[in-house]
Scaffold this motif. Sequence first.
Motif, PDB file in Angstrom:
ATOM      1  N   VAL A 289       0.873  -1.178   0.000  1.00 34.58           N
ATOM      2  CA  VAL A 289       0.000   0.000   0.000  1.00 34.58           C
ATOM      3  C   VAL A 289       0.904   1.219   0.000  1.00 34.58           C
ATOM      4  O   VAL A 289       1.645   1.445   0.956  1.00 34.58           O
ATOM      5  CB  VAL A 289      -0.933   0.020   1.226  1.00 34.58           C
ATOM      6  N   VAL A 290       0.878   1.982  -1.082  1.00 35.77           N
ATOM      7  CA  VAL A 290       1.805   3.101  -1.250  1.00 35.77           C
ATOM      8  C   VAL A 290       1.042   4.327  -1.744  1.00 35.77           C
ATOM      9  O   VAL A 290      -0.109   4.237  -2.147  1.00 35.77           O
ATOM     10  CB  VAL A 290       2.935   2.749  -2.245  1.00 35.77           C
ATOM     11  N   GLY A 291       1.738   5.473  -1.724  1.00 36.65           N
ATOM     12  CA  GLY A 291       1.092   6.685  -2.221  1.00 36.65           C
ATOM     13  C   GLY A 291       1.880   7.931  -1.869  1.00 36.65           C
ATOM     14  O   GLY A 291       3.050   7.867  -1.468  1.00 36.65           O
ATOM     15  N   ALA A 292       1.226   9.059  -2.001  1.00 37.35           N
ATOM     16  CA  ALA A 292       1.870  10.359  -1.873  1.00 37.35           C
ATOM     17  C   ALA A 292       2.309  10.643  -0.442  1.00 37.35           C
ATOM     18  O   ALA A 292       1.649  10.250   0.517  1.00 37.35           O
ATOM     19  CB  ALA A 292       0.905  11.454  -2.343  1.00 37.35           C
ATOM     20  N   ARG A 293       3.439  11.354  -0.330  1.00 37.49           N
ATOM     21  CA  ARG A 293       3.880  11.813   0.991  1.00 37.49           C
ATOM     22  C   ARG A 293       2.982  12.955   1.485  1.00 37.49           C
ATOM     23  O   ARG A 293       2.543  12.958   2.620  1.00 37.49           O
ATOM     24  CB  ARG A 293       5.342  12.264   0.927  1.00 37.49           C
ATOM     25  N   ALA A 294       2.739  13.919   0.625  1.00 33.46           N
ATOM     26  CA  ALA A 294       1.889  15.066   0.993  1.00 33.46           C
ATOM     27  C   ALA A 294       0.443  14.727   0.684  1.00 33.46           C
ATOM     28  O   ALA A 294      -0.194  15.329  -0.178  1.00 33.46           O
ATOM     29  CB  ALA A 294       2.333  16.313   0.232  1.00 33.46           C
ATOM     30  N   CYS A 295      -0.090  13.734   1.383  1.00 30.71           N
ATOM     31  CA  CYS A 295      -1.423  13.251   1.053  1.00 30.71           C
ATOM     32  C   CYS A 295      -2.504  14.137   1.678  1.00 30.71           C
ATOM     33  O   CYS A 295      -2.235  14.949   2.554  1.00 30.71           O
ATOM     34  CB  CYS A 295      -1.585  11.810   1.536  1.00 30.71           C
ATOM     35  N   THR A 296      -3.725  13.957   1.221  1.00 29.73           N
ATOM     36  CA  THR A 296      -4.875  14.669   1.773  1.00 29.73           C
ATOM     37  C   THR A 296      -5.447  13.874   2.948  1.00 29.73           C
ATOM     38  O   THR A 296      -5.137  12.682   3.112  1.00 29.73           O
ATOM     39  CB  THR A 296      -5.960  14.838   0.708  1.00 29.73           C
ATOM     40  N   PRO A 297      -6.289  14.478   3.765  1.00 29.62           N
ATOM     41  CA  PRO A 297      -6.970  13.705   4.825  1.00 29.62           C
ATOM     42  C   PRO A 297      -7.757  12.520   4.265  1.00 29.62           C
ATOM     43  O   PRO A 297      -7.807  11.457   4.891  1.00 29.62           O
ATOM     44  CB  PRO A 297      -7.886  14.747   5.468  1.00 29.62           C
ATOM     45  N   TYR A 298      -8.355  12.704   3.096  1.00 33.66           N
ATOM     46  CA  TYR A 298      -9.069  11.595   2.452  1.00 33.66           C
ATOM     47  C   TYR A 298      -8.116  10.444   2.164  1.00 33.66           C
ATOM     48  O   TYR A 298      -8.412   9.273   2.458  1.00 33.66           O
ATOM     49  CB  TYR A 298      -9.718  12.081   1.153  1.00 33.66           C
ATOM     50  N   GLY A 299      -6.944  10.749   1.594  1.00 29.93           N
ATOM     51  CA  GLY A 299      -5.981   9.710   1.276  1.00 29.93           C
ATOM     52  C   GLY A 299      -5.486   8.994   2.514  1.00 29.93           C
ATOM     53  O   GLY A 299      -5.370   7.759   2.528  1.00 29.93           O
ATOM     54  N   ALA A 300      -5.180   9.750   3.584  1.00 31.10           N
ATOM     55  CA  ALA A 300      -4.722   9.135   4.829  1.00 31.10           C
ATOM     56  C   ALA A 300      -5.797   8.220   5.415  1.00 31.10           C
ATOM     57  O   ALA A 300      -5.500   7.116   5.892  1.00 31.10           O
ATOM     58  CB  ALA A 300      -4.342  10.221   5.832  1.00 31.10           C
ATOM     59  N   HIS A 301      -7.057   8.671   5.355  1.00 28.39           N
ATOM     60  CA  HIS A 301      -8.164   7.856   5.871  1.00 28.39           C
ATOM     61  C   HIS A 301      -8.294   6.563   5.068  1.00 28.39           C
ATOM     62  O   HIS A 301      -8.437   5.467   5.646  1.00 28.39           O
ATOM     63  CB  HIS A 301      -9.464   8.657   5.803  1.00 28.39           C
ATOM     64  N   MET A 302      -8.237   6.660   3.744  1.00 31.09           N
ATOM     65  CA  MET A 302      -8.383   5.472   2.906  1.00 31.09           C
ATOM     66  C   MET A 302      -7.227   4.492   3.132  1.00 31.09           C
ATOM     67  O   MET A 302      -7.437   3.275   3.204  1.00 31.09           O
ATOM     68  CB  MET A 302      -8.461   5.874   1.434  1.00 31.09           C
ATOM     69  N   ALA A 303      -6.000   5.007   3.230  1.00 25.50           N
ATOM     70  CA  ALA A 303      -4.843   4.132   3.452  1.00 25.50           C
ATOM     71  C   ALA A 303      -4.963   3.435   4.802  1.00 25.50           C
ATOM     72  O   ALA A 303      -4.690   2.222   4.922  1.00 25.50           O
ATOM     73  CB  ALA A 303      -3.551   4.945   3.380  1.00 25.50           C
ATOM     74  N   HIS A 304      -5.363   4.179   5.821  1.00 26.93           N
ATOM     75  CA  HIS A 304      -5.482   3.622   7.173  1.00 26.93           C
ATOM     76  C   HIS A 304      -6.539   2.522   7.214  1.00 26.93           C
ATOM     77  O   HIS A 304      -6.285   1.404   7.705  1.00 26.93           O
ATOM     78  CB  HIS A 304      -5.842   4.750   8.141  1.00 26.93           C
ATOM     79  N   THR A 305      -7.730   2.795   6.695  1.00 24.99           N
ATOM     80  CA  THR A 305      -8.819   1.820   6.768  1.00 24.99           C
ATOM     81  C   THR A 305      -8.577   0.633   5.844  1.00 24.99           C
ATOM     82  O   THR A 305      -8.887  -0.509   6.205  1.00 24.99           O
ATOM     83  CB  THR A 305     -10.161   2.488   6.429  1.00 24.99           C
ATOM     84  N   LEU A 306      -8.008   0.884   4.666  1.00 24.19           N
ATOM     85  CA  LEU A 306      -7.741  -0.219   3.750  1.00 24.19           C
ATOM     86  C   LEU A 306      -6.691  -1.159   4.340  1.00 24.19           C
ATOM     87  O   LEU A 306      -6.837  -2.387   4.297  1.00 24.19           O
ATOM     88  CB  LEU A 306      -7.281   0.340   2.397  1.00 24.19           C
ATOM     89  N   ALA A 307      -5.609  -0.590   4.894  1.00 28.54           N
ATOM     90  CA  ALA A 307      -4.548  -1.415   5.484  1.00 28.54           C
ATOM     91  C   ALA A 307      -5.060  -2.187   6.691  1.00 28.54           C
ATOM     92  O   ALA A 307      -4.746  -3.375   6.873  1.00 28.54           O
ATOM     93  CB  ALA A 307      -3.362  -0.536   5.867  1.00 28.54           C
ATOM     94  N   ALA A 308      -5.866  -1.533   7.534  1.00 33.50           N
ATOM     95  CA  ALA A 308      -6.434  -2.225   8.689  1.00 33.50           C
ATOM     96  C   ALA A 308      -7.329  -3.379   8.246  1.00 33.50           C
ATOM     97  O   ALA A 308      -7.304  -4.468   8.832  1.00 33.50           O
ATOM     98  CB  ALA A 308      -7.222  -1.242   9.551  1.00 33.50           C
ATOM     99  N   GLY A 309      -8.109  -3.149   7.192  1.00 33.37           N
ATOM    100  CA  GLY A 309      -8.970  -4.210   6.674  1.00 33.37           C
ATOM    101  C   GLY A 309      -8.184  -5.383   6.137  1.00 33.37           C
ATOM    102  O   GLY A 309      -8.561  -6.547   6.325  1.00 33.37           O
ATOM    103  N   LEU A 310      -7.084  -5.109   5.453  1.00 35.61           N
ATOM    104  CA  LEU A 310      -6.229  -6.187   4.949  1.00 35.61           C
ATOM    105  C   LEU A 310      -5.634  -6.987   6.104  1.00 35.61           C
ATOM    106  O   LEU A 310      -5.569  -8.219   6.066  1.00 35.61           O
ATOM    107  CB  LEU A 310      -5.111  -5.607   4.074  1.00 35.61           C
ATOM    108  N   ALA A 311      -5.164  -6.257   7.131  1.00 34.04           N
ATOM    109  CA  ALA A 311      -4.583  -6.937   8.291  1.00 34.04           C
ATOM    110  C   ALA A 311      -5.609  -7.831   8.977  1.00 34.04           C
ATOM    111  O   ALA A 311      -5.299  -8.950   9.396  1.00 34.04           O
ATOM    112  CB  ALA A 311      -4.025  -5.906   9.263  1.00 34.04           C
ATOM    113  N   GLU A 312      -6.835  -7.354   9.090  1.00 28.60           N
ATOM    114  CA  GLU A 312      -7.890  -8.141   9.735  1.00 28.60           C
ATOM    115  C   GLU A 312      -8.216  -9.399   8.934  1.00 28.60           C
ATOM    116  O   GLU A 312      -8.723 -10.378   9.500  1.00 28.60           O
ATOM    117  CB  GLU A 312      -9.141  -7.283   9.912  1.00 28.60           C
ATOM    118  N   ARG A 313      -7.912  -9.387   7.649  1.00 28.65           N
ATOM    119  CA  ARG A 313      -8.144 -10.557   6.805  1.00 28.65           C
ATOM    120  C   ARG A 313      -6.904 -11.445   6.702  1.00 28.65           C
ATOM    121  O   ARG A 313      -6.869 -12.380   5.898  1.00 28.65           O
ATOM    122  CB  ARG A 313      -8.581 -10.107   5.398  1.00 28.65           C
ATOM    123  N   GLY A 314      -5.881 -11.154   7.510  1.00 32.15           N
ATOM    124  CA  GLY A 314      -4.704 -12.011   7.550  1.00 32.15           C
ATOM    125  C   GLY A 314      -3.638 -11.700   6.526  1.00 32.15           C
ATOM    126  O   GLY A 314      -2.766 -12.537   6.279  1.00 32.15           O
TER     127      GLY A 314
END
Length: 409
Positions: free
Chosen positions: A158-183
């Motif tokens: 999961v990669v992306g911009a350093r100067a991300c928007t709040p939307y991008g940070a939220h999506m990265a956080h929730t997507l990564a957490a969801g992947l982790a929860e699925r093993g």
Amino acid sequence: MTAARGPGQESLPGGARDPAHGSAPGAHAGHAREDPGPEVTARAALTRVLEPGDEPAGRWLREHGAVGLMRLLTGPDPQPAALGGAGPRRLAGYRARAAVADPRRDLAAAAAAGCRFVCPGSAQWPTQLDDLGDARPVGLWVRGTPDLRTWALRSVAVVGARACTPYGAHMAHTLAAGLAERGWVVVSGAAYGIDGAAHRGVLSSGGATAAVLACGVDVAYPRGHAGLLGAIAGQGLVLGELPPGSHPTPARFVLRNRVIAALTRGTVVVEAAHRSGSLVTARRARELGRFTMGVPGPATSGLSAGVHELLRGEAVLVTDAAEVVELVGGIGELAPERRGPVLPRDLLHPDTARVLEALPAGRPAQVEELALAAGTGTDEVIGRLYELHSLGFVERLGDGWRLTSQTRR
């Protein structure tokens, strides 16, 4: 960590021994045995000599082996054919680095910091990195206790911009957490922005994450992520190609991305402008036959422009962890079907729905008028109207029928 040399054990650069008397290739430092063997020692030395992704040097390594290549770089000037593809100035630079490389010191420093060195042939070596060919890492310095090879088998970047928007940070956080929860193991680069949000999303869910660095694994870069890197090493893995103490450079960041792409089953880009380094990771992943995915953003956002360009090509649009797993996972790991809410009228028989649609919105209608509009007989319309009446869709007004107030909304 220097071992005594017995009879018939020829001394090699960096304190290594002749391969005939050494340990099996791929052993790694940090375990009980003190002597890592000539192959590992030579490869550890080469991480100090060669830059990541150096394909000509990778060809020399393939042709001569790690011990043989170190002999060529530290012995008398080799014949031009032995190290073809490098000019005199570049070769002089390799030789100067090789002369001062001290792999025993680097391995000892790594062990003292709780790190180990993993190289091709080791039980922990992720063989998917071999897809990089001559650009394959010489070896990987690893901090953290989990087995790297096992983790890499079920990993997503999961990669992306350093100067991300709040939307991008939220999506990265929730997507990564969801992947982790699925093993799934989430791999990223520990940079500011999307990378950091992805790592934090995994850590907050108690999942598995790995950070691939463009510097030594004992170097906290960026400095503001020193605490995050410590948390990742405590719960997951921190790894990189460069020996202890090495600093990052712009070129090393770009070359680091090839490791992220090759190590994982697929790469998700959350936010990226047209010149973002995360696009390099995604394109390299595509070249290697991995899945390439993108999270869409506003059409007016420059930080999503690079992602949208990927999506116009071969990347697949994803919006959550379930859709990522549907691509990279096994048979049957399907994302739930996406659809809007089911309305009561969606459950009507098609003939009943056709009569309902024939009713005008603002006034009552006679049966004959409805039969003409619905294209059916009056007896059929009467039967359907009473069915709609029992369901609360219509009401009778004298000889006519009209929609109820709830239906008209």
